[in-house]
Write a protein that holds these residues in place. Structure first.
Motif, short mmCIF file in Angstrom:
data_model
loop_
_atom_site.label_atom_id
_atom_site.label_comp_id
_atom_site.label_asym_id
_atom_site.label_seq_id
_atom_site.Cartn_x
_atom_site.Cartn_y
_atom_site.Cartn_z
N GLN A 2 1.03 -1.10 0.05
CA GLN A 2 0.19 0.29 -0.49
C GLN A 2 0.91 1.22 -0.18
O GLN A 2 0.51 2.24 -1.09
N THR A 3 1.44 0.92 0.47
CA THR A 3 2.68 2.46 0.35
C THR A 3 3.73 2.53 -0.21
O THR A 3 3.97 3.50 -0.84
N SER A 4 3.39 1.95 -1.12
CA SER A 4 4.81 1.74 -2.27
C SER A 4 4.16 1.85 -3.39
O SER A 4 4.67 2.42 -3.49
N LEU A 5 3.00 1.47 -3.17
CA LEU A 5 2.61 1.80 -4.65
C LEU A 5 1.02 2.83 -4.52
O LEU A 5 0.36 3.05 -5.67
N TYR A 6 1.34 4.00 -3.03
CA TYR A 6 0.49 5.13 -2.54
C TYR A 6 -1.29 4.59 -3.20
O TYR A 6 -1.77 5.18 -3.76
N SER A 7 -1.63 3.24 -2.23
CA SER A 7 -2.82 3.07 -2.69
C SER A 7 -3.97 3.65 -1.54
O SER A 7 -2.59 3.35 -0.61
N ARG A 8 -4.76 3.03 -1.52
CA ARG A 8 -5.70 3.08 -0.65
C ARG A 8 -5.73 1.88 0.04
O ARG A 8 -5.84 1.23 -0.67
N PRO A 9 -6.49 2.38 1.46
CA PRO A 9 -6.52 0.62 1.91
C PRO A 9 -7.70 -0.99 1.03
O PRO A 9 -6.91 -1.36 0.74
N SER A 10 -8.78 -0.18 1.03
CA SER A 10 -10.12 -0.38 0.02
C SER A 10 -9.44 -1.24 -0.70
O SER A 10 -9.04 -2.37 -1.48
N GLU A 11 -8.43 -0.11 -2.19
CA GLU A 11 -8.16 -0.69 -3.15
C GLU A 11 -6.75 -1.94 -2.74
O GLU A 11 -7.05 -2.49 -4.17
N THR A 12 -6.05 -1.94 -2.52
CA THR A 12 -5.27 -3.65 -1.93
C THR A 12 -5.56 -4.11 -1.69
O THR A 12 -5.69 -5.30 -1.76
N LEU A 13 -7.13 -4.04 -0.83
CA LEU A 13 -7.14 -5.03 -0.36
C LEU A 13 -8.08 -6.07 -1.39
O LEU A 13 -8.90 -7.14 -1.15
N GLU A 14 -8.63 -5.25 -2.04
CA GLU A 14 -9.86 -5.30 -2.80
C GLU A 14 -8.76 -6.45 -4.29
O GLU A 14 -9.83 -6.52 -5.66
N LEU A 15 -7.42 -6.06 -4.46
CA LEU A 15 -6.64 -6.68 -5.40
C LEU A 15 -6.65 -8.30 -5.09
O LEU A 15 -6.36 -8.86 -4.62
N ARG A 16 -6.78 -9.15 -6.39
CA ARG A 16 -6.92 -9.75 -7.03
C ARG A 16 -5.99 -10.37 -7.34
O ARG A 16 -4.98 -9.42 -8.34
N GLU A 17 -6.03 -12.05 -7.53
CA GLU A 17 -4.53 -12.09 -8.54
C GLU A 17 -4.50 -12.15 -9.64
O GLU A 17 -3.11 -11.79 -10.58
#
Length: 107
Positions: free
Chosen positions: A8-23
């Motif tokens: 999350q911190t390296s890609l500057y993403s929001r928590p929800s965006e990272t948690l919704e990441l799929r394979e």
């Protein structure tokens, strides 16, 4: 969870965006992309086929992973890709669980 925080911190993403990441949102560079791309990865947030958008209303937001000096993040993305089930979620916890654990460490 530590891998998710780094991602999350390296890609500057929001928590929800990272948690919704799929394979299928983690893409390895293809050999035909050339020598400069060997070992590079991309993470795609809000793929169009998911029906979701980012906070700014975008789909298919791709972030390059593996630039010089960011090898550790590349290794984390590769490990996440290897451990996720095809088409499945990369992380096995939800946002409330993540927030609860995060609060334990910040005070």
């Amino acid at each position: 969870m530590a891998a998710r925080v780094v991602l999350q911190t390296s890609l500057y993403s929001r928590p929800s965006e990272t948690l919704e990441l799929r394979e299928n949102g983690i893409l390895r560079s293809r050999p035909e992309a050339g020598r400069a791309c060997v070992g590079r990865w991309a993470v795609v947030f809000a793929p169009a086929e998911s029906g979701r958008t980012t906070k700014t209303g975008q789909t298919d937001d791709a972030v390059d992973v593996g630039a010089c000096g960011r090898e550790r993040v590349r290794d984390i993305v590769a490990a996440l890709n290897d451990s996720a089930l095809p088409g499945g979620s990369v992380f096995d916890f939800d946002l409330p669980s993540y927030e609860r654990e995060f609060r334990k460490f910040i005070g």
